[in-house]
Enzyme design. Structure first.
Site, PDB file in Angstrom:
ATOM      1  N   HIS A  48       0.865  -1.179   0.000  1.00 55.35           N
ATOM      2  CA  HIS A  48       0.000   0.000   0.000  1.00 55.35           C
ATOM      3  C   HIS A  48       0.899   1.226   0.000  1.00 55.35           C
ATOM      4  CE1 HIS A  48       0.576  -0.704   4.452  1.00 55.35           C
ATOM      5  NE2 HIS A  48       0.943   0.559   4.336  1.00 55.35           N
TER       6      HIS A  48
HETATM    7  P1  TYD Z   1      -0.883  -2.537   7.777  1.00 55.87           P
HETATM    8  O1  TYD Z   1      -0.430  -1.125   7.853  1.00 55.87           O
HETATM    9  O2  TYD Z   1      -1.681  -2.931   6.561  1.00 55.87           O
HETATM   10  O3  TYD Z   1       0.358  -3.520   7.929  1.00 55.87           O
HETATM   11  P2  TYD Z   1       1.479  -3.934   6.852  1.00 55.87           P
HETATM   12  O4  TYD Z   1       1.812  -2.713   6.084  1.00 55.87           O
HETATM   13  O5  TYD Z   1       2.591  -4.411   7.669  1.00 55.87           O
HETATM   14  O6  TYD Z   1       0.991  -5.041   5.994  1.00 55.87           O
HETATM   15  O7  TYD Z   1      -1.690  -2.876   9.092  1.00 55.87           O
HETATM   16  C1  TYD Z   1      -2.169  -4.176   9.386  1.00 55.87           C
HETATM   17  C2  TYD Z   1      -3.371  -4.045  10.304  1.00 55.87           C
HETATM   18  O8  TYD Z   1      -2.992  -3.409  11.521  1.00 55.87           O
HETATM   19  C3  TYD Z   1      -4.492  -3.211   9.708  1.00 55.87           C
HETATM   20  O9  TYD Z   1      -5.724  -3.821  10.063  1.00 55.87           O
HETATM   21  C4  TYD Z   1      -4.378  -1.882  10.395  1.00 55.87           C
HETATM   22  C5  TYD Z   1      -3.769  -2.236  11.734  1.00 55.87           C
HETATM   23  N1  TYD Z   1      -2.866  -1.170  12.267  1.00 55.87           N
HETATM   24  C6  TYD Z   1      -3.265  -0.429  13.366  1.00 55.87           C
HETATM   25  O10 TYD Z   1      -4.371  -0.634  13.928  1.00 55.87           O
HETATM   26  N2  TYD Z   1      -2.416   0.543  13.839  1.00 55.87           N
HETATM   27  C7  TYD Z   1      -1.221   0.803  13.263  1.00 55.87           C
HETATM   28  O11 TYD Z   1      -0.464   1.693  13.720  1.00 55.87           O
HETATM   29  C8  TYD Z   1      -0.831   0.035  12.102  1.00 55.87           C
HETATM   30  C9  TYD Z   1       0.491   0.284  11.417  1.00 55.87           C
HETATM   31  C10 TYD Z   1      -1.683  -0.934  11.650  1.00 55.87           C
END
Ligand code: TYD
Length: 131
Positions: A48
C-alpha cells in the site's frame, strides 16, 4: 530517489550495542507512533502507499527487503543492520518481504494511525502521484 538509508547513532561497548533515535534530531520529523512487525510468516507486507506520512523502518533483528516506489522510481533495499534506518517520505508505495525467521521490523512514524491515509491499489497510487 525513493527512500534514504541513514546510519543511526550506535553505542557499542563490551556489553553489546545500543542504538538510539531522537525525534527531530536524528530524523526530520516528530515521532507520534511506534509499531513493529514480528513473527512474520514470509508473506508480503505493506503493498500500500501512504499519502502523508513520514516513517523510518529499522530491522532491529534479522533481515528483510523493502521495495519503495515513489511513482517515478522503484528501489529495493536490504535491511539487515539494527543501526541502519530507512527514511520513507510520502507519497510512497511500499512492500516488505523475504523476512528472516527472527525478523523484527520497527517503524517510527510521524502521525497516528489513520486508515484514510492509506492507498491500497497501485493504479490509484499512480493517479494520486500524477495529481
Ligand atoms: P498494515 O499497515 O496494513 O500492515 P502492513 O503494512 O505491515 O501489511 O496494518 C495491518 C493491520 O494493523 C491493519 O488492520 C491496520 C492495523 N494497524 C493499526 O491498527 N495501527 C497501526 O499503527 C498500524 C500500522 C496498523
Amino acid at each position: 530517489m525513493p527512500g534514504k538509508l541513514i546510519n543511526l547513532r550506535n553505542v557499542i561497548d563490551l556489553r553489546g550495542g545500543l542504538v538510539f533515535v531522537e525525534s527531530q534530531k536524528d530524523i526530520n520529523f516528530e515521532i507520534k507512533r511506534v509499531y513493529y512487525l514480528y513473527d512474520l510468516k514470509n508473506k508480503k507486507r505493506g503493498q500500500h502507499a501512504h499519502k502523508d506520512l513520514k516513517q523510518i523502518m529499522i530491522c532491529v533483528s534479522g533481515a528483510c527487503n523493502v521495495l519503495l516506489d515513489d511513482g517515478i522510481e522503484r528501489k529495493e533495499y536490504l535491511l539487515d543492520e539494527p543501526s541502519v534506518g530507512l527514511l520513507i517520505d510520502s507519497p510512497m508505495w511500499r512492500e516488505m518481504y523475504n523476512f528472516s525467521d527472527n525478523c523484527v521490523l520497527l517503524v517510527l512514524a510521524s502521525n497516528y494511525y489513520d486508515s484514510s491515509d492509506y492507498i491500497h491499489y497501485y493504479e490509484e497510487f499512480k493517479d494520486f502521484v500524477k495529481k
